[in-house]
Design a protein around this motif. Structure first.
Motif, PDB file in Angstrom:
ATOM      1  N   ILE A  84       0.839  -1.205   0.000  1.00  0.00           N
ATOM      2  CA  ILE A  84       0.000   0.000   0.000  1.00  0.00           C
ATOM      3  C   ILE A  84       0.873   1.254   0.000  1.00  0.00           C
ATOM      4  CG2 ILE A  84      -1.652   1.325   1.362  1.00  0.00           C
ATOM      5  CD1 ILE A  84      -2.852  -1.328   2.291  1.00  0.00           C
ATOM      6  N   ASN A  85       1.931   1.212   0.815  1.00  0.00           N
ATOM      7  CA  ASN A  85       2.838   2.363   0.853  1.00  0.00           C
ATOM      8  C   ASN A  85       3.560   2.553  -0.471  1.00  0.00           C
ATOM      9  OD1 ASN A  85       2.161   2.915   3.516  1.00  0.00           O
ATOM     10  ND2 ASN A  85       3.796   1.608   4.337  1.00  0.00           N
ATOM     11  N   GLN A  86       3.956   1.451  -1.108  1.00  0.00           N
ATOM     12  CA  GLN A  86       4.597   1.553  -2.415  1.00  0.00           C
ATOM     13  C   GLN A  86       3.651   2.150  -3.450  1.00  0.00           C
ATOM     14  OE1 GLN A  86       6.076  -2.336  -3.388  1.00  0.00           O
ATOM     15  NE2 GLN A  86       7.849  -2.177  -2.008  1.00  0.00           N
ATOM     16  N   ALA A  87       2.389   1.739  -3.369  1.00  0.00           N
ATOM     17  CA  ALA A  87       1.402   2.299  -4.304  1.00  0.00           C
ATOM     18  C   ALA A  87       1.237   3.794  -4.081  1.00  0.00           C
ATOM     19  CB  ALA A  87       0.065   1.582  -4.137  1.00  0.00           C
ATOM     20  N   LYS A  88       1.265   4.221  -2.800  1.00  0.00           N
ATOM     21  CA  LYS A  88       1.170   5.651  -2.516  1.00  0.00           C
ATOM     22  C   LYS A  88       2.399   6.397  -3.037  1.00  0.00           C
ATOM     23  CE  LYS A  88      -1.719   5.281   1.631  1.00  0.00           C
ATOM     24  NZ  LYS A  88      -1.802   5.539   3.098  1.00  0.00           N
TER      25      LYS A  88
ATOM     26  N   SER B 103      -0.438  21.259  -2.851  1.00  0.00           N
ATOM     27  CA  SER B 103      -0.270  19.878  -3.309  1.00  0.00           C
ATOM     28  C   SER B 103       0.870  19.194  -2.581  1.00  0.00           C
ATOM     29  CB  SER B 103      -0.022  19.856  -4.820  1.00  0.00           C
ATOM     30  OG  SER B 103      -1.111  20.417  -5.525  1.00  0.00           O
ATOM     31  N   SER B 104       1.934  19.923  -2.312  1.00  0.00           N
ATOM     32  CA  SER B 104       3.074  19.343  -1.599  1.00  0.00           C
ATOM     33  C   SER B 104       2.699  18.975  -0.171  1.00  0.00           C
ATOM     34  CB  SER B 104       4.239  20.330  -1.612  1.00  0.00           C
ATOM     35  OG  SER B 104       5.322  19.829  -0.857  1.00  0.00           O
ATOM     36  N   GLN B 105       1.931  19.827   0.491  1.00  0.00           N
ATOM     37  CA  GLN B 105       1.547  19.558   1.874  1.00  0.00           C
ATOM     38  C   GLN B 105       0.582  18.374   1.980  1.00  0.00           C
ATOM     39  OE1 GLN B 105       0.029  23.332   3.174  1.00  0.00           O
ATOM     40  NE2 GLN B 105       2.051  24.144   3.684  1.00  0.00           N
ATOM     41  N   SER B 106      -0.222  18.148   0.944  1.00  0.00           N
ATOM     42  CA  SER B 106      -1.175  17.040   0.970  1.00  0.00           C
ATOM     43  C   SER B 106      -0.685  15.823   0.188  1.00  0.00           C
ATOM     44  CB  SER B 106      -2.516  17.498   0.392  1.00  0.00           C
ATOM     45  OG  SER B 106      -2.361  17.930  -0.959  1.00  0.00           O
ATOM     46  N   ALA B 107       0.606  15.779  -0.126  1.00  0.00           N
ATOM     47  CA  ALA B 107       1.152  14.650  -0.886  1.00  0.00           C
ATOM     48  C   ALA B 107       1.067  13.375  -0.054  1.00  0.00           C
ATOM     49  CB  ALA B 107       2.598  14.926  -1.277  1.00  0.00           C
ATOM     50  N   THR B 108       0.653  12.276  -0.691  1.00  0.00           N
ATOM     51  CA  THR B 108       0.500  10.995   0.005  1.00  0.00           C
ATOM     52  C   THR B 108       1.716  10.099  -0.142  1.00  0.00           C
ATOM     53  OG1 THR B 108      -0.564  10.040  -1.963  1.00  0.00           O
ATOM     54  CG2 THR B 108      -1.996  11.055  -0.302  1.00  0.00           C
ATOM     55  N   GLY B 109       2.623  10.440  -0.988  1.00  0.00           N
ATOM     56  CA  GLY B 109       3.788   9.585  -1.205  1.00  0.00           C
ATOM     57  C   GLY B 109       4.995  10.380  -1.644  1.00  0.00           C
ATOM     58  N   ALA B 110       6.115   9.672  -1.766  1.00  0.00           N
ATOM     59  CA  ALA B 110       7.368  10.320  -2.123  1.00  0.00           C
ATOM     60  C   ALA B 110       7.330  10.886  -3.537  1.00  0.00           C
ATOM     61  CB  ALA B 110       8.521   9.332  -1.982  1.00  0.00           C
ATOM     62  N   LEU B 111       6.677  10.183  -4.467  1.00  0.00           N
ATOM     63  CA  LEU B 111       6.635  10.648  -5.852  1.00  0.00           C
ATOM     64  C   LEU B 111       5.873  11.957  -5.960  1.00  0.00           C
ATOM     65  CD1 LEU B 111       7.261  10.219  -8.820  1.00  0.00           C
ATOM     66  CD2 LEU B 111       5.201   8.826  -9.003  1.00  0.00           C
ATOM     67  N   GLN B 112       4.749  12.067  -5.280  1.00  0.00           N
ATOM     68  CA  GLN B 112       3.986  13.308  -5.325  1.00  0.00           C
ATOM     69  C   GLN B 112       4.785  14.466  -4.730  1.00  0.00           C
ATOM     70  OE1 GLN B 112       0.112  12.891  -3.590  1.00  0.00           O
ATOM     71  NE2 GLN B 112      -0.642  11.503  -5.166  1.00  0.00           N
ATOM     72  N   ALA B 113       5.470  14.216  -3.622  1.00  0.00           N
ATOM     73  CA  ALA B 113       6.282  15.263  -3.019  1.00  0.00           C
ATOM     74  C   ALA B 113       7.412  15.684  -3.952  1.00  0.00           C
ATOM     75  CB  ALA B 113       6.841  14.787  -1.684  1.00  0.00           C
ATOM     76  N   ALA B 114       8.047  14.705  -4.608  1.00  0.00           N
ATOM     77  CA  ALA B 114       9.137  15.020  -5.533  1.00  0.00           C
ATOM     78  C   ALA B 114       8.624  15.793  -6.744  1.00  0.00           C
ATOM     79  CB  ALA B 114       9.831  13.737  -5.974  1.00  0.00           C
TER      80      ALA B 114
END
Length: 246
Positions: free
Chosen positions: A66-70, A170-181
């Motif tokens: 699940i975490n990998q999918a996020k 969007s950065s503050q509500s990112a659910t995973g590393a890819l979204q933050a990056a």
């Protein structure tokens, strides 16, 4: 062995233990062995613990997936279209430069024709005046172009503010590393766009200042040529014999 089977085995063993008589043991009855029974109970407990460990391992693997999918989920917001539109507006303003464009060939041709290093004595006064007028118009157009680029960059500030707010949210509500990056990369791209606008403004201002500087230098050369012509008036008045009466 599953939990249900283990519980059934333990219940059956308990029933057997409770059904044994308290009197002398008869030969036709099954003899209860406490040691064997204890070993069976311990074996069942170990198997139950192993099953629990396997279940926990499966839960950990599911959480990891699940975490990998996020972490692989893409950012739902993209500022690429707005950035491209902003860059295109600035490029259009630069491309609309009047008279002398941002082209090495065009600049060389203009300076060869209108900004000569020296004027020959055969250059007419009309040509000198026309060149001076052309240089003045080039300087005026350069300052106007610089102000237009500045105005365009200022207009881009409102779009930049909207994009910054959206990307930070969007950065503050990112659910995973890819979204933050991805959010961070878009913020860097936005900063690069601002640097590009600043570069365009500096280039436009420098162009206007260069044209004005070239006009002043060329005006000095033209003034020297005109002064030389004024001072070099030839041999001056020469007296001649004139016959007045015949």
């Amino acid at each position: 062995m599953t939990r249900r089977r283990l519980r059934a085995a333990l219940a059956a063993a308990a029933c057997v233990a409770l059904s044994l008589p308290a009197g002398p043991v008869r030969a036709d009855l099954i003899v209860f062995d406490p040691t064997n029974f204890s070993q069976n109970v311990l074996t069942a407990a170990r198997e139950l613990q192993q099953v629990n460990n396997e279940i926990q391992s499966l839960e950990n693997q599911a959480t990891m997936l699940i975490n990998q999918a996020k972490n692989l989920a893409s950012l739902p917001y993209s500022s690429l279209a707005q950035l491209e539109a902003s860059i295109q507006r600035t490029q259009q303003l630069l491309a609309q430069a009047q008279r002398i464009a941002y082209s090495v060939t065009t600049i060389d041709q203009a300076f060869t024709q209108t900004y000569p290093q020296a004027y020959s004595s055969s250059t007419s006064s009309q040509q000198l005046v026309a060149d001076a007028q052309t240089r003045w118009q080039n300087s005026l157009a350069g300052f106007q172009d610089a102000m237009r680029v500045q105005a365009g960059v200022v207009q881009n500030l409102d779009s930049t503010r909207t994009q910054i707010n959206a990307l930070v949210s969007s950065s503050q509500s990112a659910t995973g590393a890819l979204q933050a990056a991805q959010s961070g990369n878009q913020l860097v791209a936005l900063q690069t766009n601002q640097l590009a606008d600043l570069t365009a403004v500096m280039a436009a201002i420098a162009r206007a200042q260069s044209l004005e500087g070239a006009r002043r230098v060329e005006s000095q050369e033209q003034a020297q040529q005109q002064l030389s012509r004024f001072l070099n008036y030839g041999q001056g008045y020469q007296s001649q014999t004139v016959q007045m009466f015949h």
